[in-house]
Scaffold this motif. Structure first.
Motif, PDB file in Angstrom:
ATOM      1  N   PHE A  10       0.874  -1.169   0.000  1.00  0.00           N
ATOM      2  CA  PHE A  10       0.000   0.000   0.000  1.00  0.00           C
ATOM      3  C   PHE A  10       0.908   1.215   0.000  1.00  0.00           C
ATOM      4  N   MET A  11       0.734   2.067  -0.990  1.00  0.00           N
ATOM      5  CA  MET A  11       1.695   3.143  -1.185  1.00  0.00           C
ATOM      6  C   MET A  11       1.012   4.411  -1.678  1.00  0.00           C
ATOM      7  N   LYS A  12       1.806   5.477  -1.736  1.00  0.00           N
ATOM      8  CA  LYS A  12       1.310   6.710  -2.328  1.00  0.00           C
ATOM      9  C   LYS A  12       1.811   6.786  -3.763  1.00  0.00           C
ATOM     10  N   HIS A  40      -1.283  -0.922  -4.241  1.00  0.00           N
ATOM     11  CA  HIS A  40      -2.519  -0.151  -4.129  1.00  0.00           C
ATOM     12  C   HIS A  40      -2.177   1.287  -3.794  1.00  0.00           C
ATOM     13  N   ASN A  41      -2.735   2.196  -4.550  1.00  0.00           N
ATOM     14  CA  ASN A  41      -2.460   3.616  -4.368  1.00  0.00           C
ATOM     15  C   ASN A  41      -3.465   4.204  -3.381  1.00  0.00           C
ATOM     16  N   GLU A  47     -10.863   5.884   1.929  1.00  0.00           N
ATOM     17  CA  GLU A  47     -11.370   4.695   2.585  1.00  0.00           C
ATOM     18  C   GLU A  47     -10.278   3.628   2.655  1.00  0.00           C
ATOM     19  N   LEU A  48      -9.575   3.493   1.537  1.00  0.00           N
ATOM     20  CA  LEU A  48      -8.479   2.527   1.473  1.00  0.00           C
ATOM     21  C   LEU A  48      -7.357   2.949   2.431  1.00  0.00           C
ATOM     22  N   ARG A  49      -7.027   4.236   2.393  1.00  0.00           N
ATOM     23  CA  ARG A  49      -5.941   4.761   3.205  1.00  0.00           C
ATOM     24  C   ARG A  49      -6.209   4.518   4.685  1.00  0.00           C
ATOM     25  N   ILE A  61       1.984   5.258   5.823  1.00  0.00           N
ATOM     26  CA  ILE A  61       2.115   4.614   4.513  1.00  0.00           C
ATOM     27  C   ILE A  61       3.565   4.836   4.072  1.00  0.00           C
ATOM     28  N   PRO A  62       4.220   3.943   3.428  1.00  0.00           N
ATOM     29  CA  PRO A  62       3.767   2.677   2.854  1.00  0.00           C
ATOM     30  C   PRO A  62       3.654   1.539   3.883  1.00  0.00           C
TER      31      PRO A  62
END
Lengths: 113, 108
Positions: A10-12, A40-41, A47-49, A61-62
């Motif tokens: 999970f990343m930016k 996943h950005n 919501e994901l973040r 993150i990450p």
């Protein structure tokens, strides 16, 4: 989601264009080891973040998951890369690090000479 | 002590109180990012404590994250952690490498 692939990040931003230095560092390390991972950005969805932060109880993150298990953020991945633990963790899930392969090939070659 | 750095001061006090560190550095790296001057958003902490003895890295980081939970939920956006035991710190070169360059993702 964290189990879709052996390694999930999970990343930016996206691996081709990370939007954060910490995310970039993680991507570069995994690439060095030749790891194919799902990315996943989190910038695309709050919501994901927030969801991934809650899921792993990790505030930043990450985030890297191996075999569905939360392994760590950028600092930890760098550390594991430096001390060899990353190669071991990848081995446990059946991934041979490209760095290890390279080393084995070098050893083979030096024996042949 | 330092001027207008309430977040940094709070972080220092909390880490001192919880971990009784033999060495503690809090580095404000916000200037490296796309934030207003004087912001307190991006930090690196170097903390040396015997409370990290026999704790794997993930647990050490979780401990520090928990101590700084309030800050992380209220404005601190990036926290790089270097958590060592006193003997690891003795054996290390005691240098702190800078965090990677910002790539513009903040606030986006």
């Amino acid at each position: 989601m964290v189990k879709n692939k052996k390694v999930v990040v999970f990343m930016k931003g996206i691996p081709e264009e990370p939007r954060c230095g910490f995310s970039n560092a993680v991507v570069q390390i995994l690439k060095m080891h030749g790891v194919h991972f799902d990315a996943h950005n989190v910038l695309e969805s709050d919501e994901l973040r927030n969801g991934v932060k809650d899921y792993s109880s990790w505030p930043t993150i990450p985030q890297v998951f191996i075999n569905g298990e939360f392994v760590g953020g950028c600092d930890i991945i760098i550390q594991m890369h430096k001390n060899g633990d990353l190669i071991e963790e990848l081995k446990k899930v059946g991934i041979t690090s490209a760095l290890l392969e390279k080393e084995l090939n070098n050893q083979k070659n030096s024996k042949n000479h | 002590m330092s001027g207008n750095t309430p977040v940094e001061n709070a972080m220092r006090e909390k880490l001192k109180a919880s971990l009784n560190p033999s060495h503690l550095e809090i580095i404000n790296e916000s200037y490296m990012h796309n934030v207003p001057k004087g912001a307190e958003t991006h930090f690196k902490v170097v903390v040396v404590s015997d409370q990290f003895d026999n704790k794997p890295l993930l647990q050490r980081h979780r401990l520090v994250n928990k101590i700084l939970d309030h800050e992380l939920k209220n404005g601190v956006h990036a926290l790089s952690i270097n958590a060592k035991t006193p003997s690891q710190w003795q054996d290390s070169d005691r240098s702190v490498s800078p965090s990677p360059e910002c790539r513009g993702g903040f606030g986006k």
